[in-house]
Design an enzyme around this catalytic site. Structure first.
Site, PDB file in Angstrom:
ATOM      1  N   HIS A  62     -39.542 -12.234   2.791  1.00 44.46           N
ATOM      2  CA  HIS A  62     -40.843 -12.767   2.389  1.00 44.46           C
ATOM      3  C   HIS A  62     -40.721 -14.264   2.664  1.00 44.46           C
ATOM      4  O   HIS A  62     -40.155 -15.001   1.847  1.00 44.46           O
ATOM      5  CB  HIS A  62     -41.071 -12.581   0.885  1.00 44.46           C
ATOM      6  N   LYS A  93     -47.719  -8.637   4.050  1.00 40.35           N
ATOM      7  CA  LYS A  93     -48.840  -7.825   3.533  1.00 40.35           C
ATOM      8  C   LYS A  93     -50.180  -8.489   3.844  1.00 40.35           C
ATOM      9  O   LYS A  93     -50.975  -8.805   2.962  1.00 40.35           O
ATOM     10  CB  LYS A  93     -48.694  -7.547   2.033  1.00 40.35           C
ATOM     11  N   ASP A  96     -56.557  -9.523   5.622  1.00 39.70           N
ATOM     12  CA  ASP A  96     -57.807 -10.255   5.838  1.00 39.70           C
ATOM     13  C   ASP A  96     -58.496  -9.777   7.121  1.00 39.70           C
ATOM     14  O   ASP A  96     -57.988  -8.913   7.829  1.00 39.70           O
ATOM     15  CB  ASP A  96     -57.527 -11.771   5.880  1.00 39.70           C
ATOM     16  N   SER A 148     -45.342   1.329  -4.592  1.00 32.93           N
ATOM     17  CA  SER A 148     -44.378   1.844  -5.558  1.00 32.93           C
ATOM     18  C   SER A 148     -44.732   1.442  -6.983  1.00 32.93           C
ATOM     19  O   SER A 148     -44.204   1.989  -7.939  1.00 32.93           O
ATOM     20  CB  SER A 148     -42.985   1.295  -5.230  1.00 32.93           C
ATOM     21  N   GLN A 207     -42.478  -2.287 -11.256  1.00 34.29           N
ATOM     22  CA  GLN A 207     -41.790  -1.574 -10.168  1.00 34.29           C
ATOM     23  C   GLN A 207     -41.253  -0.246 -10.692  1.00 34.29           C
ATOM     24  O   GLN A 207     -40.794  -0.175 -11.840  1.00 34.29           O
ATOM     25  CB  GLN A 207     -40.623  -2.423  -9.621  1.00 34.29           C
ATOM     26  N   TYR A 209     -38.591   2.996  -9.716  1.00 33.05           N
ATOM     27  CA  TYR A 209     -37.493   3.341  -8.801  1.00 33.05           C
ATOM     28  C   TYR A 209     -37.225   4.838  -8.724  1.00 33.05           C
ATOM     29  O   TYR A 209     -37.307   5.548  -9.720  1.00 33.05           O
ATOM     30  CB  TYR A 209     -36.207   2.652  -9.257  1.00 33.05           C
ATOM     31  N   GLY A 227     -34.018  -3.712  -2.441  1.00 29.19           N
ATOM     32  CA  GLY A 227     -33.937  -5.145  -2.701  1.00 29.19           C
ATOM     33  C   GLY A 227     -32.834  -5.455  -3.681  1.00 29.19           C
ATOM     34  O   GLY A 227     -31.657  -5.564  -3.322  1.00 29.19           O
TER      35      GLY A 227
HETATM   36  O1  S5P Z   1     -45.126  -0.639  -2.607  1.00 29.38           O
HETATM   37  C1  S5P Z   1     -44.309  -1.502  -2.343  1.00 29.38           C
HETATM   38  C2  S5P Z   1     -44.257  -2.128  -1.095  1.00 29.38           C
HETATM   39  C3  S5P Z   1     -43.257  -3.056  -0.819  1.00 29.38           C
HETATM   40  S1  S5P Z   1     -43.143  -3.676   0.776  1.00 29.38           S
HETATM   41  N1  S5P Z   1     -43.362  -1.861  -3.262  1.00 29.38           N
HETATM   42  C4  S5P Z   1     -42.383  -2.795  -3.009  1.00 29.38           C
HETATM   43  O2  S5P Z   1     -41.560  -3.046  -3.901  1.00 29.38           O
HETATM   44  N2  S5P Z   1     -42.333  -3.426  -1.774  1.00 29.38           N
HETATM   45  C5  S5P Z   1     -41.291  -4.450  -1.465  1.00 29.38           C
HETATM   46  O3  S5P Z   1     -40.015  -3.841  -1.543  1.00 29.38           O
HETATM   47  C6  S5P Z   1     -41.260  -5.644  -2.405  1.00 29.38           C
HETATM   48  O4  S5P Z   1     -42.060  -6.690  -1.887  1.00 29.38           O
HETATM   49  C7  S5P Z   1     -39.780  -6.007  -2.463  1.00 29.38           C
HETATM   50  O5  S5P Z   1     -39.455  -6.908  -1.431  1.00 29.38           O
HETATM   51  C8  S5P Z   1     -39.061  -4.699  -2.178  1.00 29.38           C
HETATM   52  C9  S5P Z   1     -38.526  -3.991  -3.409  1.00 29.38           C
HETATM   53  O6  S5P Z   1     -37.548  -4.759  -4.057  1.00 29.38           O
HETATM   54  P1  S5P Z   1     -36.635  -4.198  -5.243  1.00 29.38           P
HETATM   55  O7  S5P Z   1     -35.830  -5.378  -5.653  1.00 29.38           O
HETATM   56  O8  S5P Z   1     -37.528  -3.683  -6.321  1.00 29.38           O
HETATM   57  O9  S5P Z   1     -35.771  -3.099  -4.637  1.00 29.38           O
END
Ligand code: S5P
Length: 257
Positions: A62, A93, A96, A148, A207, A209, A227
């Site tokens: 990023h 991402k 626009d 996600s 997030q 997982y 990540g």
């Molecule tokens: O739906 C998404 C799309 C992306 S690209 N969910 C995400 O988490 N990402 C990216 O994946 C997010 O920008 C980050 O760089 C990575 C996940 O990181 P982690 O540390 O949670 O594994």
């Protein structure tokens, strides 16, 4: 079906040049791991890229979270990509209209198209966004079809529309960012983030997982995006190797189903 075709065979049928290149290198290097190098300093991103380089097919960055972005950082990153044979994905991402997308992809301080092989984009604006990427130095788009994160308003209809946009612009789109098995075209790659050995966990910020074996084996994911599971491990090199093994093993198992 696509999920039972080996990467080398898919590389032959893929028409998008970056997708072809990536599928070929995944087969050759035996890796379907993308590491997300979400660190704030250029030297930390480069150090991580150096450590995980031999184990990955893509390094995702990023550029806008770097405190010290510079053309020098980019040229060092490109050197590492060449030395370790991986592609660079800028997770911008884009979202626009085509005109602004073109300016964002080719200009500003980041000049993404000068150094990224792949760039992420939302399907939200429609195909004009992709027209804006036409001629961007061969950089391919990866369309976000599902996310996600918890509470995302993306629904099945939206994901299907994103897939249709990818399919009708096959010369510009190398794949999708998704959570489920959407594509049927073997030339399109499915990238899945939200992957960790601590499946079921969250990060307190939405997030979610799932485990690498699960997303590749049952989710139709081609490339796992990891990540913090790698970047924040005490030994990122061996963490990357563990994720690579788990994801590649699940891919090999999938071929037999
Ligand atoms: O739906 C998404 C799309 C992306 S690209 N969910 C995400 O988490 N990402 C990216 O994946 C997010 O920008 C980050 O760089 C990575 C996940 O990181 P982690 O540390 O949670 O594994």
């Amino acid at each position: 079906p696509r999920c039972r075709m080996p990467f080398e065979q898919r590389a032959e049928v893929a028409t998008q040049p970056q997708a072809r290149r990536l599928l070929g290198l995944m087969a050759e290097k035996e890796t379907n791991l993308c590491v997300a190098a979400d660190r704030s300093l250029g030297r930390d991103v480069l150090a991580l890229a150096e450590q995980v380089g031999p184990h990955i097919c893509v390094l995702k960055v990023h550029c806008d979270i770097l405190d010290d972005f510079s053309p020098d950082f980019v040229s060092r990153l490109r050197d590492l990509a060449k030395r370790h044979n991986f592609l660079i994905m800028e997770d911008r991402k884009l979202a626009d209209i085509g005109h602004v997308t073109r300016l964002q992809a080719t200009g500003g301080q980041f000049r993404i198209a000068d150094w990224a092989d792949l760039v992420t984009a939302h399907a939200l604006p429609g195909p004009g966004l992709l027209s804006g990427l036409e001629g961007a130095h061969g950089m391919a788009a990866v369309l976000v079809a599902e996310m996600s994160s918890e509470g995302s308003p993306i629904n099945e209809e939206y994901s299907a529309a994103a897939l249709a946009m990818a399919e009708t612009h096959g010369h510009l789109v190398a794949g999708l960012v998704c959570q489920s098995d959407l594509a049927t075209d073997p030339g399109l790659l499915q990238f899945t983030p939200g992957v960790s050995f601590s499946g079921g966990a969250s990060d307190g910020l939405g997030q979610r997982y799932r485990e690498p074996g699960h997303v590749v084996g049952r989710g139709g994911c081609d490339v796992i995006i990891v990540g913090r599971g790698v970047a924040e491990a005490s030994d990122p090199r061996s963490a990357a190797e563990s994720y690579r093994q788990a994801a590649f093993r699940a891919y090999r198992e999938r071929l037999k189903t």
